[in-house]
Scaffold this active site. Sequence first.
Site, PDB file in Angstrom:
ATOM      1  N   GLU A   1     -58.874  28.035 -91.781  1.00 38.15           N
ATOM      2  CA  GLU A   1     -58.332  28.615 -93.009  1.00 38.15           C
ATOM      3  C   GLU A   1     -57.264  29.660 -92.703  1.00 38.15           C
ATOM      4  O   GLU A   1     -57.041  30.044 -91.554  1.00 38.15           O
ATOM      5  CB  GLU A   1     -59.487  29.195 -93.835  1.00 38.15           C
ATOM      6  CG  GLU A   1     -60.453  28.097 -94.259  1.00 38.15           C
ATOM      7  CD  GLU A   1     -61.550  28.574 -95.199  1.00 38.15           C
ATOM      8  OE1 GLU A   1     -61.688  29.799 -95.427  1.00 38.15           O
ATOM      9  OE2 GLU A   1     -62.264  27.704 -95.723  1.00 38.15           O
TER      10      GLU A   1
ATOM     11  N   GLU B   1     -61.466  17.318 -90.863  1.00 41.56           N
ATOM     12  CA  GLU B   1     -61.144  15.919 -90.565  1.00 41.56           C
ATOM     13  C   GLU B   1     -59.718  15.788 -90.037  1.00 41.56           C
ATOM     14  O   GLU B   1     -59.452  15.081 -89.071  1.00 41.56           O
ATOM     15  CB  GLU B   1     -61.287  15.052 -91.832  1.00 41.56           C
ATOM     16  CG  GLU B   1     -62.694  14.979 -92.390  1.00 41.56           C
ATOM     17  CD  GLU B   1     -63.017  16.087 -93.391  1.00 41.56           C
ATOM     18  OE1 GLU B   1     -62.482  17.215 -93.234  1.00 41.56           O
ATOM     19  OE2 GLU B   1     -63.801  15.834 -94.315  1.00 41.56           O
TER      20      GLU B   1
HETATM   21  N1  THU Z   1     -63.013  21.281 -96.116  1.00 49.23           N
HETATM   22  C1  THU Z   1     -63.014  20.495 -95.003  1.00 49.23           C
HETATM   23  O1  THU Z   1     -62.771  20.962 -93.895  1.00 49.23           O
HETATM   24  N2  THU Z   1     -63.290  19.187 -95.163  1.00 49.23           N
HETATM   25  C2  THU Z   1     -63.644  18.604 -96.320  1.00 49.23           C
HETATM   26  O2  THU Z   1     -63.918  17.422 -96.327  1.00 49.23           O
HETATM   27  C3  THU Z   1     -63.690  19.382 -97.548  1.00 49.23           C
HETATM   28  C4  THU Z   1     -63.252  20.793 -97.438  1.00 49.23           C
HETATM   29  C5  THU Z   1     -62.744  22.702 -95.939  1.00 49.23           C
HETATM   30  C6  THU Z   1     -61.421  23.180 -96.452  1.00 49.23           C
HETATM   31  C7  THU Z   1     -61.705  24.635 -96.667  1.00 49.23           C
HETATM   32  O3  THU Z   1     -61.558  25.329 -95.453  1.00 49.23           O
HETATM   33  C8  THU Z   1     -63.170  24.676 -97.059  1.00 49.23           C
HETATM   34  O4  THU Z   1     -63.723  23.444 -96.619  1.00 49.23           O
HETATM   35  C9  THU Z   1     -63.412  24.857 -98.534  1.00 49.23           C
HETATM   36  O5  THU Z   1     -62.708  23.933 -99.277  1.00 49.23           O
END
Ligand code: THU
Length: 171
Positions: free
Chosen positions: A71, A82
């Site tokens: 993030e 992913e």
């Molecule tokens: N996120 C993922 O890494 N993969 C997913 O399939 C859904 C969401 C992450 C993005 C963000 O850092 C956090 O989860 C909240 O949305």
Amino acid sequence: MAPAIYSATRRQLSLAYQEFAGPEQLSPEEHRTWEAARAATEFSYAPYSHFHVGAALLLADGSLFQGTNQENAAYPSGLCAERTALFGLAGSRPTPPRLVGMAVAGRPAAGAFGAALPCGACRQVMLEYELRQGAPIWLLLPSVQGTVLRFERLADLLPFHFSAEDLPPRA
Ligand code: THU
């Protein structure tokens, strides 16, 4: 005036996938990939959502490649687990081994593992790598109900997708 008559053909999509009560029912290779996705959540950087996501890729040589969500204070600049995994692998070697399978895991910063279902943008990226290698990649996802979902190919997660075939021919 008589109303215009519109007709449409009703079509239906069906999606076949497997559901396992728990990861202990998976094959050894699948189980290894599942555990690697869970372990990867330790490397997640999620100070804003507090949702730690891990992804693991099983390669044809038996090795695993992990990715996690990263993030950023400028929220849209972050990236999902992913895509971090797929871009990380494809972006760091000239010819990585073929991708055999993939698993995703997610947990809150202070909490147990729960559902982790790839977002639409990740599905699009996942599909690209499957099309690129011309061979299916199985996918394991933890469901909302706590079961394990197994899909035979990544394309199954994105019907009516956009791909290179939809682009105009190059001049
Ligand atoms: N996120 C993922 O890494 N993969 C997913 O399939 C859904 C969401 C992450 C993005 C963000 O850092 C956090 O989860 C909240 O949305």
